[in-house]
Motif scaffolding. Structure first.
Motif, mmCIF file in Angstrom:
data_model
loop_
_atom_site.group_PDB
_atom_site.id
_atom_site.type_symbol
_atom_site.label_atom_id
_atom_site.label_comp_id
_atom_site.label_asym_id
_atom_site.label_seq_id
_atom_site.Cartn_x
_atom_site.Cartn_y
_atom_site.Cartn_z
ATOM 1 N N ILE A 38 37.580 32.358 28.740
ATOM 2 C CA ILE A 38 37.469 31.554 27.561
ATOM 3 C C ILE A 38 38.714 30.481 28.690
ATOM 4 N N GLU A 39 39.211 31.305 28.878
ATOM 5 C CA GLU A 39 40.535 30.845 29.787
ATOM 6 C C GLU A 39 40.256 30.432 31.363
ATOM 7 N N ALA A 52 33.367 38.070 29.381
ATOM 8 C CA ALA A 52 34.109 38.822 27.615
ATOM 9 C C ALA A 52 35.575 37.273 27.941
ATOM 10 N N CYS A 53 36.515 37.835 27.236
ATOM 11 C CA CYS A 53 37.747 36.815 26.533
ATOM 12 C C CYS A 53 38.316 36.163 27.441
ATOM 13 N N CYS A 54 38.525 36.836 28.901
ATOM 14 C CA CYS A 54 38.653 36.181 29.823
ATOM 15 C C CYS A 54 37.889 34.544 30.324
ATOM 16 N N CYS A 113 46.253 39.549 29.763
ATOM 17 C CA CYS A 113 45.273 39.798 28.718
ATOM 18 C C CYS A 113 45.517 38.830 27.556
ATOM 19 N N PRO A 114 45.035 38.145 27.886
ATOM 20 C CA PRO A 114 44.317 37.447 28.945
ATOM 21 C C PRO A 114 44.781 36.059 29.890
ATOM 22 N N GLY A 160 36.665 38.978 33.006
ATOM 23 C CA GLY A 160 36.747 39.888 31.821
ATOM 24 C C GLY A 160 36.430 41.286 32.330
ATOM 25 N N CYS A 209 41.240 43.895 32.311
ATOM 26 C CA CYS A 209 39.837 44.061 32.427
ATOM 27 C C CYS A 209 38.796 44.478 33.525
#
Length: 184
Positions: free
Chosen positions: A40-41, A36-38, A132-133, A74, A103
């Motif tokens: 990207i980090e 998920a969005c994590c 988050c994140p 994520g 998450c």
């Protein structure tokens, strides 16, 4: 006057555990498992600005057989849980896991039937990374903490003994459902 003064220059004295710990911590190969969005980090951490190469982690491995560190970034759905477990089982030993983001660590804001409420229900986790994140700096800090954990890890019979003691302490701990706190 110790043995160090009697040795010619160029000799290094250490134990096998210390040497193995140093080698292991300096050559981690992470497996990409961005959900998920994590993710990207996590990818940002591997880019030029943060440069994981200085920690010996410049290449994220696409195959679990080439990796010894799984960064679960994520939320993990119930449908993805068997895949996470399969990838973990395919990794070579010794292997470590970082749970990146709230998450992955506890289900986050998704408290429903579709999301696993913590990846530690599927695989053992070594480092939990909140946020988050979480920022790339936080992931790098978690990696450095994992390096210290790996560097001090025991080998052979001492490792089995340490694992047995940790398991015994975990079994004696109060279950989370019985704990009293802010939410109960």
């Amino acid at each position: 006057m110790g043995i160090e003064e009697k040795l010619p220059s160029g000799f290094l004295l250490t134990s096998v555990e210390q040497a193995a710990g140093w080698v292991r911590k300096s050559s981690l190969f992470p497996a990409t498992f961005g959900l998920a969005c994590c993710a990207i980090e996590m990818m940002t951490t591997g880019a030029g600005r943060y440069d994981l190469a200085r920690f010996g982690m410049e290449v994220f491995r696409g195959s679990p057989r080439q990796a010894d560190l799984m960064i679960v970034a994520g939320r993990v759905s119930q449908k993805m849980a068997p895949v996470v477990r399969q990838v973990y089982d395919q990794m070579a030993n010794p292997k470590w896991v970082i749970s990146m983001g709230v998450c992955a660590s506890s289900g986050g804001m998704f408290n429903n039937y579709a999301i696993v409420q913590g990846v530690d229900h599927i695989i053992p986790v070594d480092i939990y990374l909140p946020g988050c994140p979480p920022r790339p700096e936080m992931l790098m800090d978690a990696i450095l903490k994992l390096h210290e954990q790996i560097r001090h890890e025991k080998l052979g019979a001492q490792k089995a003994k340490a694992e047995a003691e940790a398991e015994e302490l975990a079994l004696k701990a109060t279950p989370t459902i019985e704990m009293k706190g802010l939410l109960r």
